[in-house]
Design a protein around this motif. Structure first.
Motif, PDB file in Angstrom:
ATOM      1  N   TRP A 120       0.503  -1.607  -0.025  1.00  0.00           N
ATOM      2  CA  TRP A 120      -0.093  -0.352  -0.100  1.00  0.00           C
ATOM      3  C   TRP A 120       0.925   0.965  -0.134  1.00  0.00           C
ATOM      4  N   CYS A 153     -10.927   2.541   1.977  1.00  0.00           N
ATOM      5  CA  CYS A 153     -10.210   0.977   2.865  1.00  0.00           C
ATOM      6  C   CYS A 153     -10.681   1.242   4.413  1.00  0.00           C
ATOM      7  N   CYS A 161     -11.007  -2.241  -1.062  1.00  0.00           N
ATOM      8  CA  CYS A 161     -11.065  -0.737  -1.215  1.00  0.00           C
ATOM      9  C   CYS A 161     -11.184  -0.371  -2.063  1.00  0.00           C
TER      10      CYS A 161
END
Ligand code: ADP
Length: 546
Positions: free
Chosen positions: A234, A280, A299
């Motif tokens: 991420w 998210c 997400c």
């Protein structure tokens, strides 16, 4: 008995011994013999000569049959022992036999000796055989006992082995079950992954410690990474301002085990230097006892929705600014008109003009009424802006509610001559709060009652004591009424009941919203009791000042 038969003769008189030997030979007995007559020679012969049978005289000069028998019992207990003697008496012979002596033969009747020797020897042989048998039996028994013991040991061993085998079998079974489970997990995991690939969201899973171990197809499509290529996950795709908040929130979740959600911006690889908003969310997957086994997260692209939301917020702000601005702009001229109207009415009264031009007073009265309505609307709109911006401030003074309701009812009655407004005041009390705002609520409820009922109708206002040291103020009309399903909604901002009848009445749908807001901020509540076509009763409840 064979020729090896050995006879030990205990006799001191040699002729007697000779007689015995002869008698024995006469009857064809083959034997060797020895003759002794003292205890010492008897003992020695027992050990050396080892006789098969002993023939003993009853009494000897230095010895006797009883002593000889005792010695024999000690040294050769199995050897037959026959007393060969003169007359010893029937009883004596019986006693001797009872004590273990084999037999007795009289010297006078030596013919009986050989059969007795034969019987004794046969008995001895039988005994010997039995003994051998017994010994054999005992050996066999012992062997059997040993064999049995071995069997017991073997049995124990077998039991142990059986137990070990059963444990091993159980382990095998468990291992088999585990394998099956793993297989099921693998199948369901692969199903889940297929499902995750079908979802429009990016989906990921992580181990207990938060190490991400799976991303679905959408992740790779959005980021452009390939499997195993991007170690930082991420963090490498997040907007730099969102990295820290994201990391913190995620680490907190791992520590506390709480699910979480955060809105973050992800780099948009299709449009360099731009980002898209994603929602998210992640939550822990727990086993049957509540331990976290892994994490699962999604997400969702909320970029478009977020854009619309921002747009909406801006529109809403513009609308609120517009209402505020319009109300302010309107307030000054309307206040000025109201001032002039009131001045003209005063002049009219002072110069008694109304007596010769009554229509002037009538017109001014109507203008004043309409301007008051307009003023109220403008005030409501300004209050609305104040509430929306959190700027509606309330005073906290002690005043008589009874007096306030009374004054308000009087004022409204004066300006609304087409309706009768009656006050039924059963309870007199003071309250703490903003006098002007409570007055505004009363005016709003009574003018609504007037507005939504037919001309000439009467409006009843009640002040009654309520439970928990509160007071109720109710406004009752016999107008168009409100359907039950609208009761909640009419307190919402801008809400007006939809309908042919309702359309004929003017209004913005702000009055009840403000009234509810004001009463709630005075720790009170406002309720309605009404049915369509059957009038309405609006009641507000406030705490009484003690
Ligand atoms: P408005 O300015 O439209 O009267 P309010 O907030 O005061 O706004 O009232 C909201 C709606 O509730 C009104 O449009 C009307 O439909 C209904 N309403 C309020 N008071 C009454 C009443 N006394 N009788 C019937 N309907 C009422």
């Amino acid at each position: 008995m064979s020729a090896d038969l050995k006879i030990l003769i205990v006799e001191d008189i040699l002729t007697d011994a000779d007689l015995i030997q002869r008698e024995l030979k006469k009857s064809g007995l083959s034997f060797t013999s020895e003759i002794v007559h003292t205890a010492g020679s008897f003992e020695a012969a027992l050990e050396r000569f080892v006789p098969n049978i002993i023939l003993c005289d009853y009494s000897l000069p230095s010895f006797d049959a009883v002593s000889a028998f005792k010695i024999k019992q000690a040294l050769a207990p199995d050897t037959p022992f026959i007393i060969v003697s003169g007359i010893i008496g029937e009883q004596n012979a019986v006693d001797l036999i009872k004590s273990g002596v084999t037999d007795y033969a009289s010297k006078e009747r030596l013919v009986t000796l050989v059969p007795k020797i034969n019987r004794a020897l046969t008995d001895w042989e039988e005994r010997a055989e039995k003994r051998i048998m017994a010994e054999k039996l005992s050996i066999q028994t012992e062997a059997l006992i040993i064999a049995n013991k071995e069997l017991v040991v073997q049995n124990e061993e077998n039991k142990k082995r059986a137990a070990e085998l059963s444990i091993a079998y159980e382990k095998l079974q468990k291992a088999g079950e585990e394998l099956k489970k793993q297989e099921v997990v693998l199948i369901s995991e692969s199903n889940l992954r297929q499902l995750a690939d079908l979802m429009p969201q990016m989906v990921w899973t992580a181990k207990q410690d938060g190490m991400i171990d799976y991303y679905n197809k959408q992740w790779f499509e959005y980021t452009g990474f390939e499997e195993g290529q991007n170690e930082e996950g991420w963090l490498s795709v997040l907007h730099q301002d969102d990295v820290e908040p994201w990391r913190k929130t995620f680490n907190d979740s791992i520590k506390t085990g709480n699910p979480f959600q955060v809105e973050s911006r992800f780099k948009d690889r299709k449009k360099p230097l731009t980002h898209r908003w994603f929602l998210c969310r992640w939550l822990p997957v727990k086993d049957s006892v509540g331990n976290i086994t892994r994490w699962i997260g999604t997400c969702t692209d909320i970029n478009d929705a977020k854009g619309k939301q921002e747009e909406l917020q801006q529109t809403e702000k513009r609308r609120a600014d517009f209402i505020k601005m319009v109300s302010h702009e309107l307030k000054t001229p309307v206040t000025s008109i109201k001032g002039y109207v009131e001045l003209l009415m005063m002049i009219l009264e002072e110069h008694k003009i109304e007596s010769f031009r009554p229509e002037i007073k009538n017109s001014l009265f109507r203008i004043n009424h309409q301007v008051s309505r307009l003023t109220r609307l403008i005030t409501e709109m300004l209050d609305l802006s104040r509430i929306e911006t959190g700027k509606l401030e309330l005073k906290n003074e002690l005043f008589s509610l009874t007096q306030l309701v009374n004054d308000a009812v009087e004022d409204i009655s004066f300006t609304n001559p087409n309706h009768t407004v009656k006050l039924y005041s059963e309870f007199s009390c003071n309250i703490y709060g903003d006098r002007g705002r409570i007055e505004q609520v009363i005016i709003n409820l009574v003018t609504n009652a007037i507005k939504y009922s037919a001309q000439g109708d009467s409006i009843d206002v009640y002040i009654t004591k309520a439970k928990d040291n509160c007071v109720d103020v109710s406004v009752k009309d016999n107008g168009i009424g409100i359907d039950k399903h609208e009761h909640q909604k009419i307190f919402e901002r801008f809400y007006r009941v939809d309908g042919k009848v309702e359309e004929t009445y003017g209004g913005f749908g702000i009055g009840l919203f403000l009234a509810n807001e004001i009463i709630e901020r005075h720790n009170g509540s406002i309720n309605i009791d009404s049915e369509k076509g059957k009038g309405a009763v609006f009641t507000f409840t406030l705490p009484v000042a003690s």
